[in-house]
Design an enzyme around this catalytic site. Structure first.
Site, PDB file in Angstrom:
ATOM      1  N   SER A 242       2.107  -1.125  -4.425  1.00  0.00           N
ATOM      2  CA  SER A 242       2.642  -2.281  -3.726  1.00  0.00           C
ATOM      3  C   SER A 242       2.931  -3.408  -4.723  1.00  0.00           C
ATOM      4  CB  SER A 242       1.646  -2.720  -2.633  1.00  0.00           C
ATOM      5  OG  SER A 242       2.225  -3.613  -1.727  1.00  0.00           O
ATOM      6  N   ASP A 301       8.339   4.402   4.316  1.00  0.00           N
ATOM      7  CA  ASP A 301       7.781   3.118   3.901  1.00  0.00           C
ATOM      8  C   ASP A 301       8.901   2.090   3.760  1.00  0.00           C
ATOM      9  OD1 ASP A 301       6.220   1.097   2.899  1.00  0.00           O
ATOM     10  OD2 ASP A 301       5.780   2.075   0.978  1.00  0.00           O
ATOM     11  N   HIS A 340       2.623   2.566   4.410  1.00  0.00           N
ATOM     12  CA  HIS A 340       2.519   2.040   3.042  1.00  0.00           C
ATOM     13  C   HIS A 340       1.123   2.250   2.448  1.00  0.00           C
ATOM     14  CE1 HIS A 340       3.765  -0.549  -0.266  1.00  0.00           C
ATOM     15  NE2 HIS A 340       2.765  -1.390  -0.052  1.00  0.00           N
TER      16      HIS A 340
END
Length: 418
Positions: A242, A301, A340
């Site tokens: 991320s 995602d 995610h």
């Protein structure tokens, strides 16, 4: 019989050709190792704002890998911790601060670490592996909306010789005769997202932890490692999930641009990464034969679509595209956070056999890890959701019969690296 790839090939020297479809077992294990290094930053991060030490690692360097229960923990040792500053207002959504007036630091957060293989492992491998790991955000998605999404000049990351040449960085000596020329020059400039850049290069002269920016800390430590292990073969692998994935990509670029020679292989193996820079940034990355980026991305995602091609951003590196919907162990979740989730991705990597292949675990990996910070695992497994928590949330009974937040031991206290 399949030929085992060399270490350089595992780090992308041939752009992982022939290793992704089907996914090579050794590469699969390397990806999972990098993912576990990333997960360690989440597991160790103190996100309790009631604690004076909110924003730090709960565990000190000496016992770090044992405390996060990393597989083969003794094979690696923490070389240093990395810190970043949250002085910029927009970053409050991703940096956490203690509510206590006795906070360890008002503006800084622990942002990751550098680890190296142990002496014994390095002797067996014939090389010293260096891993640079950046922490993602422990919050869900609010950081997406508040970080500066506009592309900003990356001139501050470019080597002075690059700026002198005016190559891929906008030549300030040009005469700007009209708006068209301005636009052309703008397109030729290396740009990265403003938010990523601020986290990486910001410093706080009042803080003993971020007197040097994360960038300056990293560069100094990599130079020290090169000197310490000058008689050994080195490789440097950046990793992150991320937000941490974006920082890992940015930092890997910076290190090959400014710190290490071309004979040291540098890779970034990242998970669920937002976009980092523009087309010119990617072109500059490709000029370095020793830098390769592998992006593990879940097909559903949404975060890797941010900040958006409409703002001039492009995807960086080679993609390993996986699909969490292939696993029969996972719920059909409509929660975008589950799509995610790092442990969800690592579960899929462990069993990924391509779009057309049957999902089947190829390495031993506990399915319970999926629910470490989510409830994505099907209920039939009887695994509680978000089960990785401190015992009693860190509360202990003191000698006076009062329940208090336990202070960290001396070993686990945050200590400035400089």
């Amino acid at each position: 019989m399949e030929t085992e790839p060399t270490w350089h090939e595992l780090l992308g020297s041939k752009n992982w050709e022939g290793l992704l479809q089907p996914l090579n077992l050794t590469l699969r294990l390397l990806i999972l190792r990098c993912g576990d290094f990333c997960q360690a930053t989440y597991d160790a991060f103190n996100n309790d704002q009631n604690s004076k030490y909110c924003g730090t690692s709960r565990y000190g360097k000496k016992s770090f890998f044992d405390k996060v229960m990393l597989e083969n923990a003794s094979d690696y040792k923490i070389y240093c911790f990395l810190y970043a500053t949250a002085r910029i207002g927009a970053l409050e959504a991703i940096f956490l601060h203690s509510l206590s007036h006795e906070s360890w630091d008002r503006e800084s957060n622990w942002i990751g670490y550098i680890a190296v293989t142990s002496d014994e492992v390095s002797r067996k491998l014939g090389r010293r592996e260096v891993y640079v790991v950046f922490r993602g955000t422990s919050r869900n998605y609010e950081w997406v909306n508040v970080l500066g999404a506009r592309p900003d000049s990356a001139d501050s990351l470019l080597h002075p010789k690059s700026l002198q040449k005016g190559v891929l960085s906008g030549d300030s000596s040009k005469n700007k005769e009209d708006e068209d020329e301005d636009e052309d020059e703008d397109e030729d400039e290396v740009k990265v997202m403003d938010g990523w850049l601020k986290i990486y290069v910001s410093s706080d002269p009042k803080s003993s932890f971020t007197r040097l920016s994360a960038r300056e800390q990293l560069q100094a430590k990599i130079k020290a490692l090169r000197n310490q292990y000058k008689d050994e073969n080195l490789s440097i692998t950046f990793t992150g999930h991320s937000l941490g994935a974006s920082l890992a990509t940015l930092a890997a670029f910076d290190i090959v641009e400014n710190v290490v020679p071309v004979d040291i292989p540098v890779s970034a193996i990242v998970f669920g990464s937002p976009q980092v820079g523009n087309k010119t940034f990617n072109e500059r990355i490709k000029k370095f034969s020793n830098l390769n980026i592998l992006h593990v991305k879940n097909k559903i995602d949404l975060i890797p679509l941010y900040p958006s091609a409409l703002l001039g951003y492009v995807n960086s590196g080679i993609e390993l595209l996986i699909d969490s919907r292939k696993s029969l162990s996972l719920k059909k979740s409509i929660d975008t956070g589950d799509w995610h989730n790092l442990q969800g991705m690592l579960h899929v990597v462990a069993g990924w056999n391509g779009d057309d292949g049957k999902f089947e675990l190829k390495v031993k990996r506990s399915v319970a890890l999926v629910n470490k910070s989510s409830s994505l695992l099907k209920d039939e497994f009887l695994i509680p959701g978000s089960w990785w928590v401190e015992k009693n949330k860190g509360m202990v009974l003191d000698e006076n019969g009062e329940w208090i937040l336990a202070p960290p031991s001396d070993e686990n206290l945050p200590i400035p690296e400089y």
